[in-house]
Design a protein around this motif. Structure first.
Motif, mmCIF file in Angstrom:
data_model
loop_
_atom_site.group_PDB
_atom_site.id
_atom_site.type_symbol
_atom_site.label_atom_id
_atom_site.label_comp_id
_atom_site.label_asym_id
_atom_site.label_seq_id
_atom_site.Cartn_x
_atom_site.Cartn_y
_atom_site.Cartn_z
ATOM 1 N N ASP A 179 -7.227 9.004 1.103
ATOM 2 C CA ASP A 179 -6.667 9.699 2.261
ATOM 3 C C ASP A 179 -5.153 9.684 2.119
ATOM 4 N N GLU A 180 -4.544 10.852 2.226
ATOM 5 C CA GLU A 180 -3.114 10.975 1.961
ATOM 6 C C GLU A 180 -2.259 10.257 3.003
ATOM 7 N N VAL A 181 -2.804 9.981 4.163
ATOM 8 C CA VAL A 181 -2.053 9.318 5.225
ATOM 9 C C VAL A 181 -2.496 7.873 5.417
ATOM 10 N N ARG A 182 -3.815 7.641 5.432
ATOM 11 C CA ARG A 182 -4.345 6.329 5.806
ATOM 12 C C ARG A 182 -4.814 5.502 4.616
ATOM 13 N N GLU A 183 -4.426 5.855 3.427
ATOM 14 C CA GLU A 183 -4.758 5.164 2.173
ATOM 15 C C GLU A 183 -6.192 5.468 1.762
ATOM 16 N N GLU A 184 -7.161 5.088 2.593
ATOM 17 C CA GLU A 184 -8.560 5.400 2.322
ATOM 18 C C GLU A 184 -9.246 5.796 3.624
ATOM 19 N N GLY A 214 0.776 -1.232 0.000
ATOM 20 C CA GLY A 214 0.000 0.000 0.000
ATOM 21 C C GLY A 214 0.803 1.276 0.000
ATOM 22 N N VAL A 215 2.108 1.209 -0.267
ATOM 23 C CA VAL A 215 2.891 2.439 -0.301
ATOM 24 C C VAL A 215 2.438 3.307 -1.477
ATOM 25 N N ASN A 235 -16.691 -4.528 -2.055
ATOM 26 C CA ASN A 235 -17.207 -3.335 -1.385
ATOM 27 C C ASN A 235 -16.508 -3.159 -0.037
ATOM 28 N N ILE A 236 -15.192 -2.991 -0.122
ATOM 29 C CA ILE A 236 -14.360 -2.924 1.078
ATOM 30 C C ILE A 236 -13.569 -1.624 1.074
ATOM 31 N N ILE A 237 -13.447 -1.012 2.235
ATOM 32 C CA ILE A 237 -12.638 0.193 2.423
ATOM 33 C C ILE A 237 -11.386 -0.219 3.183
ATOM 34 N N ARG A 238 -10.243 0.202 2.695
ATOM 35 C CA ARG A 238 -8.963 -0.169 3.314
ATOM 36 C C ARG A 238 -8.391 1.064 4.011
ATOM 37 N N ARG A 239 -8.492 1.100 5.327
ATOM 38 C CA ARG A 239 -8.030 2.253 6.104
ATOM 39 C C ARG A 239 -6.947 1.804 7.080
#
Length: 547
Positions: free
Chosen positions: A454-459, A294-295, A420-424
């Motif tokens: 999200d610039e820090v937490r991916e989403e 996820g980088v 339908n998944i959010i990756r945070r």
């Protein structure tokens, strides 16, 4: 390196590892003066771990635990989690790690669905556990980690047989698109095969024997730390350094003091570390490489140049023991390359009809071990959900739900999640679960939840809400109804699942059959965060107390 026989159990392999590397360190926790336990740090050798496992195993056996029982562990990231798991597994007991960030209703679902016979918890999390039991008829015995004395006996007898390699060692719960987590059944063979696969990679990700220290800041209730890196360490005489949680302010100190040679990361780690001010220890380390996913491609090279070690992107999931690595030259820094298929991991890229797509065309990634043994060493299925298991394996290939593209050289590039998944911050969040909670509020007529960048937490979690007649809200984060919806979510959801963005709308587009069309909520190519009336609630997303 230990090469486990396919019929080997975790207990047998631990005993062999202790005989070979007895006085070498297996588990360590870095010093942290602010931590309530082991503030000066802790390190256990292979012999010490094996001794503790044997003593605990005797206690479990005396109480009547054995094959067929399931025990929940609510032990945060403490080293005791590994020892209890290994002691249980040696007897054929299945370990069910519990998420300390769960709210009572979430934990109640796992406790009930897994039909736990016993839960071991740290004292500070006992109130959460007891609150969870108010939401489920399941009544496991409870035991504090700090308690002294015999374990409470199970309500049912163990199966009178020996432990087998195909017995379930762990049930790990992962978010599903229906909103309810699914329990992934992981056998002894799966867990050993996971460690063996990781330990035998090549290129930049080559592991030495009896010399590596793997610093892992990820949660022990996830497959990465509990299984993937731990059994990699165990099979090669190496040490896992398990910190309590990722803390940007302590990363450089802990990596330095722990003498880590390998570190694990998630995409969120990279910007958080790059945003730290210069630290005197940021290059005073022994790290050879970092493993993660996820980088942000735009910050990949910046990270390596500043801190002095390569980030090796991989793909993996709880259901599939084998991770795809991009560890060989030439490197593809600044892309989302995750590597090539390898012997024991075959890949197809397909369209919605499961037909292969040409190179360069996005499609869902399907994986298997081989044509002859497609499910070899993969998860054993979803707990009490044969239909979902068979659907995932339709056509003899596991459907990952991830969209990739294969280039002309056969390298796979990760694009997005199809489900339908959010990756945070490394957590998988089922949009349907958040939608269900929002729609249980008396003011909400309809809700659609989707990821935003999200610039820090991916989403981050974005909730689009249609209010019932008679209810109104202003486009202000301080609006009473917005605050009420946030509080309502916090009551039922872990803090990371609570919406970070909230948008009130008059309508959510649907098809003629009333299927929600989330992609029509915002114009293509636009950033939903910039939509008029969008409420930024991220500052209110805070980790909550245990109960």
């Amino acid at each position: 390196m230990l090469i486990p026989h396919e019929a080997a159990t975790l207990g047998e392999v631990l005993d062999e590892a202790a005989r070979r590397w007895g006085e070498l360190p297996l588990l360590a926790v870095p010093a942290n003066p602010q931590r309530a336990y082991a503030p000066q740090g802790l390190e256990w050798t292979y012999a010490q771990v094996a001794g503790q496992v044997a003593t605990l195993g005797e206690a479990y056996a005396r109480a009547g635990y054995g094959v067929g029982h399931r025990v929940g562990l609510l032990l945060e990231n403490r080293l005791e989690h590994f020892v209890h798991k290994l002691a249980m597994n040696a007897l054929g007991v299945c370990c069910v790690p519990l998420n300390p960030d769960h709210r009572p209703a979430e934990m109640a679902y796992v406790v009930g669905h897994a039909k736990l016979d016993l839960v071991i918890a740290v004292d500070s999390l006992m109130p959460l556990l007891r609150a969870a039991l108010d939401h489920t008829p399941q009544r496991p015995a409870l035991r504090s980690l700090e308690a002294i004395g015999p374990l409470p006996a199970p309500a049912r007898a163990a199966e009178p047989r020996a432990v087998r390699a195909d017995d379930i060692a762990s049930v790990l719960y992962t978010s599903g698109t229906t909103g309810r987590p699914k329990g992934c059944l992981l056998s002894h063979r799966y867990e050993l095969a996971a460690g063996q696969w990781y330990a035998q990679r090549s290129g930049l990700a080559t592991f030495g024997e009896a010399c590596e220290r793997i610093y892992n800041p990820l949660p022990v209730f996830h497959v990465n730390s509990l299984i993937f890196s731990f059994f990699c360490a165990l099979l090669k005489g190496n040490c896992q350094v398990q910190t309590d949680r990722f803390q940007p302010s302590r990363w450089f100190t802990e990596v330095h003091e722990s003498r880590a040679t390998v570190v694990h990361y998630l995409g969120v780690v990279v910007p958080m570390l790059l945003n730290q001010p210069p630290h005197p220890l940021e290059r005073a380390h022994q790290v050879r490489f970092a493993i993660g996913a996820g980088v942000d491609p735009q910050r990949h090279a910046e990270f390596e140049e500043r801190f002095g070690y390569p980030l090796i992107e991989i793909w993996g999931m709880t259901e599939m023991v084998r991770a795809i690595f991009d560890a060989d030259a030439p490197r593809r820094v600044g892309t989302r390359a995750i590597g090539r298929p390898q012997p024991g991991l075959e890949v197809r890229v397909v369209d919605d009809a499961d037909e292969d797509v040409p190179d360069g065309t996005p499609g869902q990634m399907l994986v298997r071990h081989s044509a002859a043994t497609p499910r070899k060493d993969c998860f054993s299925g979803y707990l009490d959900d044969e239909s979902a298991t068979e659907q995932a394996w339709a056509g003899g290939w596991f459907h990952t739900g991830d969209v990739v593209a294969r280039d002309a050289e056969g390298v796979l590039h990760f694009l997005e999640r199809r489900k339908n998944i959010i990756r945070r911050s490394g957590e998988n969040i089922a949009a349907a679960e958040v939608e269900a909670v929002l729609q249980s509020h008396p003011a909400v007529a309809q809700a659609a939840v989707l990821p935003v960048r999200d610039e820090v937490r991916e989403e981050e979690v974005l909730a689009c809400v249609v209010l019932k007649p008679g209810h109104e809200a202003q486009a202000l984060a301080s609006d009473p109804l917005a605050q009420a919806l946030l509080a309502h979510c916090r009551e039922s959801l872990s803090y990371f699942k609570v919406p970070g963005w909230l948008w009130f709308t008059d309508e959510i587009p649907t098809t003629g059959t009333q299927k929600v069309q989330k992609h029509q909520l915002f114009a293509a190519g636009t950033d939903p965060r910039q939509a008029p009336g969008m409420l930024d609630l991220r500052a209110l997303k805070k980790r909550q107390a245990s109960a």
